[in-house]
Design a protein around this motif. Structure first.
Motif, PDB file in Angstrom:
ATOM      1  N   GLN A   1       0.826  -1.215   0.000  1.00 40.56           N
ATOM      2  CA  GLN A   1       0.000   0.000   0.000  1.00 40.56           C
ATOM      3  C   GLN A   1       0.861   1.267   0.000  1.00 40.56           C
ATOM      4  N   GLU A   2       1.904   1.289   0.829  1.00 44.48           N
ATOM      5  CA  GLU A   2       2.732   2.486   0.954  1.00 44.48           C
ATOM      6  C   GLU A   2       3.460   2.790  -0.370  1.00 44.48           C
ATOM      7  N   VAL A   3       4.035   1.734  -0.978  1.00 41.68           N
ATOM      8  CA  VAL A   3       4.750   1.919  -2.255  1.00 41.68           C
ATOM      9  C   VAL A   3       3.760   2.289  -3.353  1.00 41.68           C
ATOM     10  N   GLY A   4       2.603   1.606  -3.348  1.00 39.72           N
ATOM     11  CA  GLY A   4       1.591   1.884  -4.366  1.00 39.72           C
ATOM     12  C   GLY A   4       1.116   3.324  -4.335  1.00 39.72           C
ATOM     13  N   ALA A   5       1.037   3.906  -3.145  1.00 43.48           N
ATOM     14  CA  ALA A   5       0.548   5.281  -3.016  1.00 43.48           C
ATOM     15  C   ALA A   5       1.500   6.276  -3.659  1.00 43.48           C
ATOM     16  N   VAL A   6       2.791   6.120  -3.424  1.00 45.78           N
ATOM     17  CA  VAL A   6       3.739   7.061  -4.014  1.00 45.78           C
ATOM     18  C   VAL A   6       3.872   6.843  -5.517  1.00 45.78           C
ATOM     19  N   LEU A   7       3.767   5.569  -5.943  1.00 44.72           N
ATOM     20  CA  LEU A   7       3.813   5.305  -7.387  1.00 44.72           C
ATOM     21  C   LEU A   7       2.588   5.921  -8.086  1.00 44.72           C
ATOM     22  N   ALA A   8       1.441   5.889  -7.406  1.00 49.20           N
ATOM     23  CA  ALA A   8       0.230   6.488  -7.983  1.00 49.20           C
ATOM     24  C   ALA A   8       0.416   7.989  -8.164  1.00 49.20           C
ATOM     25  N   ARG A   9       1.067   8.643  -7.180  1.00 48.13           N
ATOM     26  CA  ARG A   9       1.336  10.078  -7.299  1.00 48.13           C
ATOM     27  C   ARG A   9       2.324  10.353  -8.435  1.00 48.13           C
ATOM     28  N   LEU A  10       3.283   9.440  -8.604  1.00 49.85           N
ATOM     29  CA  LEU A  10       4.246   9.582  -9.699  1.00 49.85           C
ATOM     30  C   LEU A  10       3.543   9.488 -11.058  1.00 49.85           C
ATOM     31  N   VAL A  11       2.604   8.548 -11.167  1.00 50.88           N
ATOM     32  CA  VAL A  11       1.834   8.398 -12.412  1.00 50.88           C
ATOM     33  C   VAL A  11       0.965   9.630 -12.648  1.00 50.88           C
TER      34      VAL A  11
ATOM     35  N   SER B   1      11.212  -1.706  -8.337  1.00 53.37           N
ATOM     36  CA  SER B   1      12.228  -0.699  -8.689  1.00 53.37           C
ATOM     37  C   SER B   1      12.193  -0.419 -10.191  1.00 53.37           C
ATOM     38  N   ASP B   2      12.040  -1.495 -10.990  1.00 49.99           N
ATOM     39  CA  ASP B   2      11.931  -1.318 -12.449  1.00 49.99           C
ATOM     40  C   ASP B   2      10.682  -0.500 -12.804  1.00 49.99           C
ATOM     41  N   LEU B   3       9.583  -0.751 -12.095  1.00 48.07           N
ATOM     42  CA  LEU B   3       8.338  -0.023 -12.360  1.00 48.07           C
ATOM     43  C   LEU B   3       8.521   1.466 -12.079  1.00 48.07           C
ATOM     44  N   ALA B   4       9.086   1.784 -10.953  1.00 49.72           N
ATOM     45  CA  ALA B   4       9.301   3.187 -10.604  1.00 49.72           C
ATOM     46  C   ALA B   4      10.229   3.863 -11.606  1.00 49.72           C
ATOM     47  N   ALA B   5      11.280   3.158 -12.008  1.00 48.12           N
ATOM     48  CA  ALA B   5      12.232   3.722 -12.967  1.00 48.12           C
ATOM     49  C   ALA B   5      11.574   3.950 -14.330  1.00 48.12           C
ATOM     50  N   ALA B   6      10.710   3.023 -14.733  1.00 47.41           N
ATOM     51  CA  ALA B   6      10.029   3.154 -16.028  1.00 47.41           C
ATOM     52  C   ALA B   6       9.117   4.374 -16.039  1.00 47.41           C
ATOM     53  N   ILE B   7       8.353   4.571 -14.964  1.00 42.11           N
ATOM     54  CA  ILE B   7       7.446   5.720 -14.903  1.00 42.11           C
ATOM     55  C   ILE B   7       8.247   7.026 -14.907  1.00 42.11           C
ATOM     56  N   GLU B   8       9.361   7.040 -14.164  1.00 44.00           N
ATOM     57  CA  GLU B   8      10.190   8.237 -14.116  1.00 44.00           C
ATOM     58  C   GLU B   8      10.843   8.498 -15.474  1.00 44.00           C
ATOM     59  N   SER B   9      11.173   7.441 -16.213  1.00 44.00           N
ATOM     60  CA  SER B   9      11.740   7.594 -17.559  1.00 44.00           C
ATOM     61  C   SER B   9      10.739   8.252 -18.501  1.00 44.00           C
ATOM     62  N   ALA B  10       9.464   7.944 -18.302  1.00 44.86           N
ATOM     63  CA  ALA B  10       8.423   8.577 -19.127  1.00 44.86           C
ATOM     64  C   ALA B  10       8.423  10.094 -18.915  1.00 44.86           C
ATOM     65  N   SER B  11       8.595  10.520 -17.663  1.00 48.46           N
ATOM     66  CA  SER B  11       8.620  11.965 -17.389  1.00 48.46           C
ATOM     67  C   SER B  11       9.867  12.615 -17.989  1.00 48.46           C
ATOM     68  N   ASP B  12      11.011  11.890 -17.951  1.00 49.54           N
ATOM     69  CA  ASP B  12      12.224  12.411 -18.584  1.00 49.54           C
ATOM     70  C   ASP B  12      12.028  12.576 -20.087  1.00 49.54           C
ATOM     71  N   ALA B  13      11.396  11.565 -20.706  1.00 47.15           N
ATOM     72  CA  ALA B  13      11.138  11.631 -22.146  1.00 47.15           C
ATOM     73  C   ALA B  13      10.203  12.797 -22.485  1.00 47.15           C
ATOM     74  N   LEU B  14       9.227  13.047 -21.602  1.00 48.09           N
ATOM     75  CA  LEU B  14       8.304  14.161 -21.836  1.00 48.09           C
ATOM     76  C   LEU B  14       9.025  15.509 -21.794  1.00 48.09           C
ATOM     77  N   LEU B  15      10.032  15.622 -20.962  1.00 52.10           N
ATOM     78  CA  LEU B  15      10.815  16.850 -20.924  1.00 52.10           C
ATOM     79  C   LEU B  15      11.522  17.066 -22.264  1.00 52.10           C
ATOM     80  N   SER B  16      12.114  16.003 -22.798  1.00 59.74           N
ATOM     81  CA  SER B  16      12.768  16.091 -24.111  1.00 59.74           C
ATOM     82  C   SER B  16      11.761  16.416 -25.204  1.00 59.74           C
ATOM     83  N   VAL B  17      10.569  15.844 -25.078  1.00 53.84           N
ATOM     84  CA  VAL B  17       9.501  16.126 -26.039  1.00 53.84           C
ATOM     85  C   VAL B  17       9.168  17.616 -26.026  1.00 53.84           C
ATOM     86  N   GLY B  18       9.058  18.179 -24.833  1.00 59.44           N
ATOM     87  CA  GLY B  18       8.732  19.595 -24.724  1.00 59.44           C
ATOM     88  C   GLY B  18       9.778  20.477 -25.378  1.00 59.44           C
ATOM     89  N   HIS B  19      11.057  20.163 -25.140  1.00 62.12           N
ATOM     90  CA  HIS B  19      12.141  20.946 -25.751  1.00 62.12           C
ATOM     91  C   HIS B  19      12.102  20.828 -27.279  1.00 62.12           C
TER      92      HIS B  19
END
Length: 573
Positions: free
Chosen positions: A459-469, A541-559
């Motif tokens: 539950q605790e990990v899921g909550a922070v991952l949900a906020r990340l998504v 850990s892979d799940l969290a990294a994948a979601i964070e990679s999506a946000s990194d890619a979105l930054l590049s998309v914006g530029h």
């Protein structure tokens, strides 16, 4: 030998039929032979001789086909030109033997009460007749057959293209035959819109007509409650006929630039708005458009490009609609075709400045990214409630959307092979595709975490991952907004547009920074709660990294989007 005999026999029959039909058609002209049609009668004799020679020749050569079919009066005479001229002469003869002229219609033996009905039809015909310009046709004959008033209109020279109207009491019956199904459906729809009901028969095959190919016959019926309704229906029918002339030729030429469906839509719009298609054909048709494409921007168009592929289907449709409307207005005003060409270039320049086909593709791809982020959020919220089978459905759906996003990238790459300007779009979509890939991968990882013995995410990990998504999803929504704003930014656009665009990009930057913080928080919680579960630890850990990679890619998309928009509009970075 038997095959050769059949070929020769068919050839002789073909030319014998041409001779027979020529004699039949030319008969009234020859019987009334005088100084005005002497040359036409002489041409008939010459072509009878030609047809006899053609019937005994070895096969039908290309030269023979040209002599039969060409319509260029600067060349030698052709059988086609002879038939056209005979048709005009016969119409002229018919007009001289009519007993009266009613609003331009040649009439025989009609009753006084027929006059208003004939006039209603002719007034409708004459209202739109100028839209045929120099094209022959629309001559009208009217007569009475017992209790029926008959009106026939000369649409074309082909025997299978006939329009006959019968009026009896308060009932109109219109019989229409047509070689082309598309044009038949077009005319049928126009009449349905004014209250006619159709009975369409099976396609007809007659050896003597349309080279033995099927043609289409239908009967349209209108029942009027009162005389004024009947007169209005006749008026409207007359006003629609001009839009049938050369309809199929216009449709084929429009399909050089747009699909068949859009071509028919353009012709329908030209009839409903009453500017027609003949002016566009007379101004050059497809040649006018090709010359305009070539002269406007060589970097935008290359040999073999379709207008809708470069500008987008909607923009191409609007350009052709405006062009057809403009051609009609200018030719009616007797403006020179050179001026029409200049106006066409201005229209296309305006379209190219506002083109947004690239942004359509970007918006479609962003929509798939947004759908994947929503599905990922749903998976996290219900990870403890769903079964393995349910998560397999989610994973399959995610894979389908990711493949659809990939196809958009492939389409952009194919366009870039022909159009260098698409390279920047490909670069942007490649980065956007990284977002789709990582989101799809995230959903797959969640489906793995629900399998035995790992029942779900804590539950605790899921909550922070949900906020990340949620933060990633917000960045995708900002990306979609940025695309929409970018459509309207031009080199002469307002600073307000540019400010709104930059503001949304700044929000994407802040979202990426927020995602970095949430990712660190997630890693700490994963260590705290899953340190003794190595498989769950690794997958989460892979799940969290994948979601964070999506946000990194979105930054590049914006530029990249910022760079593309500013370079396109020559704005200062």
């Amino acid at each position: 030998m038997e095959d050769e005999f059949l070929i020769v026999s068919s050839q002789e029959i073909f030319f014998d039929n041409l001779q027979e039909n020529l004699s039949l058609m030319a008969r009234p002209v020859i019987e009334l032979r005088d100084a005005t049609n002497e040359n036409l009668c002489a041409r008939c004799e010459v072509w009878r001789s030609h047809l006899k020679k053609f019937s005994t020749a070895e096969g039908i050569s290309n030269a023979t086909i040209t002599a039969l079919t060409h319509g260029d009066r600067k060349q030698n005479d052709s059988f086609h030109l002879l038939v056209m001229d005979l048709h005009k002469c016969i119409n002229a003869i018919a007009s001289t033997i009519s007993t009266e002229n009613i609003a331009g219609a040649h009439a025989w033996h009609v009753l006084p009460e027929d006059h208003a009905r004939i006039e209603a039809f002719m007034h409708g015909l004459q209202r739109t007749a100028p839209l045929k310009f120099s094209h022959p046709g629309l001559d009208t004959a009217a007569t009475r057959d017992d209790k029926r008033l008959l009106i026939q209109n000369d649409i074309g020279t082909n025997d299978a293209h006939v329009l006959v109207i019968e009026v009896r009491d308060k009932k109109i019956e219109l019989t229409y035959s047509e070689l082309h199904k598309g044009r038949f459906d077009f005319f049928r729809t126009m009449l349905e819109n004014i209250g006619f009901e159709w009975q369409v028969f099976e396609p007809v095959i007659t050896a003597e007509l349309n080279a033995g190919k099927p043609y289409y016959v239908g009967k349209a019926t209108f029942l009027a409650k009162k005389e004024t309704d009947l007169l209005q229906a006749l008026y409207m029918v007359g006003s629609r006929i001009v839009f049938v002339i050369d309809w199929n030729r216009a449709r084929k030429r429009l399909q050089h630039f747009v699909c068949k469906k859009v071509a028919i839509k353009l012709l329908t719009q030209s009839a409903e708005s009453e500017y027609g298609h003949m002016a566009w054909l007379l101004a050059g048709g497809e040649k006018l458009v090709y010359q305009t494409m070539q002269s406007v921007a060589s970097d935008a168009f290359r040999i073999g490009d379709r207008l809708d592929e470069v500008c987008g289907e909607h923009a191409a449709e609007l350009f052709l609609e405006d062009l057809m409307r403009m051609c009609s207005a200018m030719l009616l005003d007797q403006q020179p075709t050179s001026l029409i060409a200049d106006e066409a270039r201005m229209l296309l320049v305006h379209v190219l400045r506002k083109r947004s086909f690239e942004f359509d593709l970007l918006a479609d791809h962003a929509a798939y990214c947004h759908a994947l982020s929503q599905l990922l959020s749903q998976c996290l919220e219900t990870s403890t409630e769903q079964t393995v089978i349910s998560f397999k459905v989610f994973a399959d759906q995610a894979k389908e959307w990711e493949h659809a996003a990939d196809r958009l990238l492939t389409e952009a790459r194919q366009r870039a092979e022909r159009q260098p300007r698409w390279q920047s779009v490909v670069h942007l979509l490649s980065q956007s595709d990284d977002v789709a890939d990582t989101l799809e991968e995230s959903i797959f990882i969640i489906s793995m975490l629900t399998r035995t013995p790992m029942h779900s995410i804590t539950q605790e990990v899921g909550a922070v991952l949900a906020r990340l998504v949620q933060a990633t999803q917000a960045a995708i929504q900002d990306y979609i907004k940025a695309i929409q704003i970018a459509r309207d930014i031009t080199s002469d656009g307002t600073s307000q547009d540019t400010d709104a665009f930059l503001k949304v990009l700044w929000q994407m930057l802040r979202a990426e920074r927020h995602c970095d913080e949430l990712y660190r928080e997630a890693r700490l919680l994963i260590v705290t709660h899953l340190h003794d579960q190595p498989v769950a630890f690794g997958l989460t850990s892979d799940l969290a990294a994948a979601i964070e990679s999506a946000s990194d890619a979105l930054l590049s998309v914006g530029h990249q989007l910022r760079k593309m928009v500013f370079e396109k509009n020559a704005l200062t970075l």
